[in-house]
Motif scaffolding. Structure first.
Motif, PDB file in Angstrom:
ATOM      1  N   GLY A  55     -17.131 -13.938   7.796  1.00  0.00           N
ATOM      2  CA  GLY A  55     -17.609 -13.469   6.509  1.00  0.00           C
ATOM      3  C   GLY A  55     -18.220 -14.633   5.751  1.00  0.00           C
ATOM      4  O   GLY A  55     -18.308 -15.751   6.271  1.00  0.00           O
ATOM      5  N   GLU A  56     -18.637 -14.376   4.517  1.00  0.00           N
ATOM      6  CA  GLU A  56     -19.194 -15.459   3.705  1.00  0.00           C
ATOM      7  C   GLU A  56     -18.192 -16.592   3.550  1.00  0.00           C
ATOM      8  O   GLU A  56     -18.558 -17.754   3.525  1.00  0.00           O
ATOM      9  CB  GLU A  56     -19.631 -14.924   2.347  1.00  0.00           C
ATOM     10  N   ASP A  57     -16.917 -16.247   3.424  1.00  0.00           N
ATOM     11  CA  ASP A  57     -15.848 -17.242   3.402  1.00  0.00           C
ATOM     12  C   ASP A  57     -15.091 -17.108   4.722  1.00  0.00           C
ATOM     13  O   ASP A  57     -14.294 -16.191   4.888  1.00  0.00           O
ATOM     14  CB  ASP A  57     -14.913 -16.998   2.224  1.00  0.00           C
ATOM     15  N   PRO A  58     -15.362 -17.993   5.703  1.00  0.00           N
ATOM     16  CA  PRO A  58     -14.724 -17.856   7.022  1.00  0.00           C
ATOM     17  C   PRO A  58     -13.199 -17.774   6.977  1.00  0.00           C
ATOM     18  O   PRO A  58     -12.581 -17.130   7.814  1.00  0.00           O
ATOM     19  CB  PRO A  58     -15.183 -19.114   7.775  1.00  0.00           C
ATOM     20  N   SER A  59     -12.582 -18.382   5.955  1.00  0.00           N
ATOM     21  CA  SER A  59     -11.115 -18.342   5.868  1.00  0.00           C
ATOM     22  C   SER A  59     -10.595 -16.947   5.531  1.00  0.00           C
ATOM     23  O   SER A  59      -9.404 -16.672   5.688  1.00  0.00           O
ATOM     24  CB  SER A  59     -10.603 -19.349   4.838  1.00  0.00           C
ATOM     25  N   LYS A  60     -11.487 -16.052   5.088  1.00  0.00           N
ATOM     26  CA  LYS A  60     -11.077 -14.678   4.746  1.00  0.00           C
ATOM     27  C   LYS A  60     -11.607 -13.651   5.739  1.00  0.00           C
ATOM     28  O   LYS A  60     -11.501 -12.455   5.520  1.00  0.00           O
ATOM     29  CB  LYS A  60     -11.535 -14.335   3.331  1.00  0.00           C
ATOM     30  N   THR A  61     -12.177 -14.120   6.856  1.00  0.00           N
ATOM     31  CA  THR A  61     -12.727 -13.220   7.869  1.00  0.00           C
ATOM     32  C   THR A  61     -11.640 -12.358   8.496  1.00  0.00           C
ATOM     33  O   THR A  61     -11.837 -11.183   8.766  1.00  0.00           O
ATOM     34  CB  THR A  61     -13.470 -14.031   8.950  1.00  0.00           C
ATOM     35  N   THR A  62     -10.477 -12.954   8.747  1.00  0.00           N
ATOM     36  CA  THR A  62      -9.330 -12.238   9.310  1.00  0.00           C
ATOM     37  C   THR A  62      -8.217 -12.219   8.268  1.00  0.00           C
ATOM     38  O   THR A  62      -7.876 -13.267   7.717  1.00  0.00           O
ATOM     39  CB  THR A  62      -8.821 -12.911  10.597  1.00  0.00           C
ATOM     40  N   THR A  63      -7.684 -11.029   8.010  1.00  0.00           N
ATOM     41  CA  THR A  63      -6.571 -10.874   7.082  1.00  0.00           C
ATOM     42  C   THR A  63      -5.310 -10.633   7.901  1.00  0.00           C
ATOM     43  O   THR A  63      -5.238  -9.650   8.656  1.00  0.00           O
ATOM     44  CB  THR A  63      -6.804  -9.694   6.119  1.00  0.00           C
ATOM     45  N   TRP A  64      -4.339 -11.526   7.782  1.00  0.00           N
ATOM     46  CA  TRP A  64      -3.102 -11.439   8.554  1.00  0.00           C
ATOM     47  C   TRP A  64      -2.013 -10.756   7.748  1.00  0.00           C
ATOM     48  O   TRP A  64      -1.917 -10.935   6.538  1.00  0.00           O
ATOM     49  CB  TRP A  64      -2.639 -12.828   8.979  1.00  0.00           C
ATOM     50  N   ALA A  65      -1.180  -9.971   8.436  1.00  0.00           N
ATOM     51  CA  ALA A  65      -0.027  -9.309   7.835  1.00  0.00           C
ATOM     52  C   ALA A  65       1.204  -9.698   8.661  1.00  0.00           C
ATOM     53  O   ALA A  65       1.164 -10.662   9.417  1.00  0.00           O
ATOM     54  CB  ALA A  65      -0.235  -7.796   7.806  1.00  0.00           C
ATOM     55  N   GLY A  66       2.271  -8.925   8.554  1.00  0.00           N
ATOM     56  CA  GLY A  66       3.526  -9.264   9.224  1.00  0.00           C
ATOM     57  C   GLY A  66       3.484  -9.079  10.729  1.00  0.00           C
ATOM     58  O   GLY A  66       2.577  -8.455  11.286  1.00  0.00           O
ATOM     59  N   HIS A  67       4.495  -9.633  11.368  1.00  0.00           N
ATOM     60  CA  HIS A  67       4.632  -9.483  12.821  1.00  0.00           C
ATOM     61  C   HIS A  67       4.980  -8.043  13.180  1.00  0.00           C
ATOM     62  O   HIS A  67       5.630  -7.342  12.401  1.00  0.00           O
ATOM     63  CB  HIS A  67       5.734 -10.406  13.350  1.00  0.00           C
ATOM     64  N   ILE A  68       4.532  -7.623  14.353  1.00  0.00           N
ATOM     65  CA  ILE A  68       4.904  -6.294  14.836  1.00  0.00           C
ATOM     66  C   ILE A  68       6.339  -6.343  15.342  1.00  0.00           C
ATOM     67  O   ILE A  68       6.828  -7.395  15.760  1.00  0.00           O
ATOM     68  CB  ILE A  68       3.938  -5.752  15.918  1.00  0.00           C
ATOM     69  N   THR A  69       6.987  -5.207  15.304  1.00  0.00           N
ATOM     70  CA  THR A  69       8.362  -5.126  15.798  1.00  0.00           C
ATOM     71  C   THR A  69       8.350  -4.816  17.297  1.00  0.00           C
ATOM     72  O   THR A  69       7.321  -4.385  17.849  1.00  0.00           O
ATOM     73  CB  THR A  69       9.130  -4.018  15.083  1.00  0.00           C
ATOM     74  N   ASP A  70       9.478  -5.006  17.942  1.00  0.00           N
ATOM     75  CA  ASP A  70       9.595  -4.624  19.353  1.00  0.00           C
ATOM     76  C   ASP A  70       9.346  -3.124  19.507  1.00  0.00           C
ATOM     77  O   ASP A  70       8.749  -2.695  20.498  1.00  0.00           O
ATOM     78  CB  ASP A  70      10.966  -5.010  19.910  1.00  0.00           C
ATOM     79  N   ASP A  71       9.836  -2.319  18.559  1.00  0.00           N
ATOM     80  CA  ASP A  71       9.609  -0.869  18.629  1.00  0.00           C
ATOM     81  C   ASP A  71       8.113  -0.546  18.541  1.00  0.00           C
ATOM     82  O   ASP A  71       7.618   0.321  19.280  1.00  0.00           O
ATOM     83  CB  ASP A  71      10.363  -0.133  17.524  1.00  0.00           C
ATOM     84  N   GLU A  72       7.369  -1.221  17.667  1.00  0.00           N
ATOM     85  CA  GLU A  72       5.926  -0.991  17.580  1.00  0.00           C
ATOM     86  C   GLU A  72       5.246  -1.393  18.886  1.00  0.00           C
ATOM     87  O   GLU A  72       4.397  -0.668  19.386  1.00  0.00           O
ATOM     88  CB  GLU A  72       5.335  -1.774  16.407  1.00  0.00           C
ATOM     89  N   TYR A  73       5.634  -2.528  19.433  1.00  0.00           N
ATOM     90  CA  TYR A  73       5.066  -2.993  20.710  1.00  0.00           C
ATOM     91  C   TYR A  73       5.340  -2.006  21.830  1.00  0.00           C
ATOM     92  O   TYR A  73       4.501  -1.758  22.690  1.00  0.00           O
ATOM     93  CB  TYR A  73       5.650  -4.364  21.054  1.00  0.00           C
ATOM     94  N   ASN A  74       6.533  -1.402  21.807  1.00  0.00           N
ATOM     95  CA  ASN A  74       6.920  -0.454  22.864  1.00  0.00           C
ATOM     96  C   ASN A  74       6.557   0.988  22.570  1.00  0.00           C
ATOM     97  O   ASN A  74       6.891   1.889  23.327  1.00  0.00           O
ATOM     98  CB  ASN A  74       8.422  -0.575  23.125  1.00  0.00           C
ATOM     99  N   GLY A  75       5.887   1.243  21.436  1.00  0.00           N
ATOM    100  CA  GLY A  75       5.436   2.599  21.105  1.00  0.00           C
ATOM    101  C   GLY A  75       6.541   3.532  20.667  1.00  0.00           C
ATOM    102  O   GLY A  75       6.450   4.742  20.874  1.00  0.00           O
ATOM    103  N   ARG A  76       7.571   2.980  20.033  1.00  0.00           N
ATOM    104  CA  ARG A  76       8.674   3.837  19.537  1.00  0.00           C
ATOM    105  C   ARG A  76       8.661   3.909  18.046  1.00  0.00           C
ATOM    106  O   ARG A  76       8.192   3.145  17.330  1.00  0.00           O
ATOM    107  CB  ARG A  76      10.027   3.267  19.984  1.00  0.00           C
TER     108      ARG A  76
END
Length: 133
Positions: A112-133
Motif C-alpha cells: 500500500g502507500e504505507d508498506p507497514s500497513k499493507t498487511t494487518t495482523w490479528a491474533g493467532h489461530i487456535t488448534d480448533d480453527e486449524y483443525n476445522g472444529r
C-alpha cells in the motif's frame, strides 16, 4: 538490467507465525512507484500464520507440500502444488502447512502507500480453527 543480490533466508517472527516458517524474498520494490512484493515462504509441518488481511489482496502459489487456508467463516481449503489461492483485499485469513508435511508457496502482493500497513495482523489461530472444529 541486473541480477538481484541474494537476500539471506529469514525466519518469520513468532508474533505472527506459529511453528517454523522461513522467508526468501524474490522481488522487492526498488523505485517509489513500484509496489510488487514476491517471496517464497516455507512452513514446517503444522506451522501457520496468525489471522491477517492484505490491503490489496494476495496471491499464493503452492509449489510443494499441502497447504491449509482458512477464513473467518470457518471454511478451510486444502491446496496442492500447482494451485493458486487468491484472497481479496481485506479478507481475514490464515495459511499453514498441513499436519505431517512441509508446505511451500510463493506469496505475491502489492504494498500500500504505507508498506507497514499493507498487511494487518490479528491474533493467532487456535488448534480448533486449524483443525476445522
Amino acid at each position: 538490467m541486473n541480477i538481484e543480490p541474494t537476500v539471506p533466508t529469514s525466519k518469520n517472527p513468532p508474533a505472527q507465525f506459529a511453528g517454523d516458517v522461513w522467508l526468501d524474498p524474490i522481488a522487492l520494490p526498488h523505485e517509489s512507484e513500484q509496489t510488487m512484493v514476491v517471496a517464497t515462504v516455507r512452513f514446517s509441518p503444522g506451522a501457520r500464520t496468525a489471522w491477517h488481511s492484505h490491503q490489496h489482496g494476495q496471491y499464493l502459489r503452492i509449489t510443494q507440500g499441502v497447504g491449509r487456508f482458512g477464513t473467518r467463516d470457518g471454511k478451510i481449503i486444502e491446496v496442492h502444488p500447482g494451485q493458486t489461492v487468491y484472497t481479496p483485499p481485506g479478507e481475514e485469513h490464515w495459511h499453514a502447512a498441513a499436519p505431517g508435511c512441509f508446505m511451500e508457496h510463493i506469496a505475491m502482493l502489492q504494498n500500500g502507500e504505507d508498506p507497514s500497513k499493507t498487511t494487518t495482523w490479528a491474533g493467532h489461530i487456535t488448534d480448533d480453527e486449524y483443525n476445522g472444529r
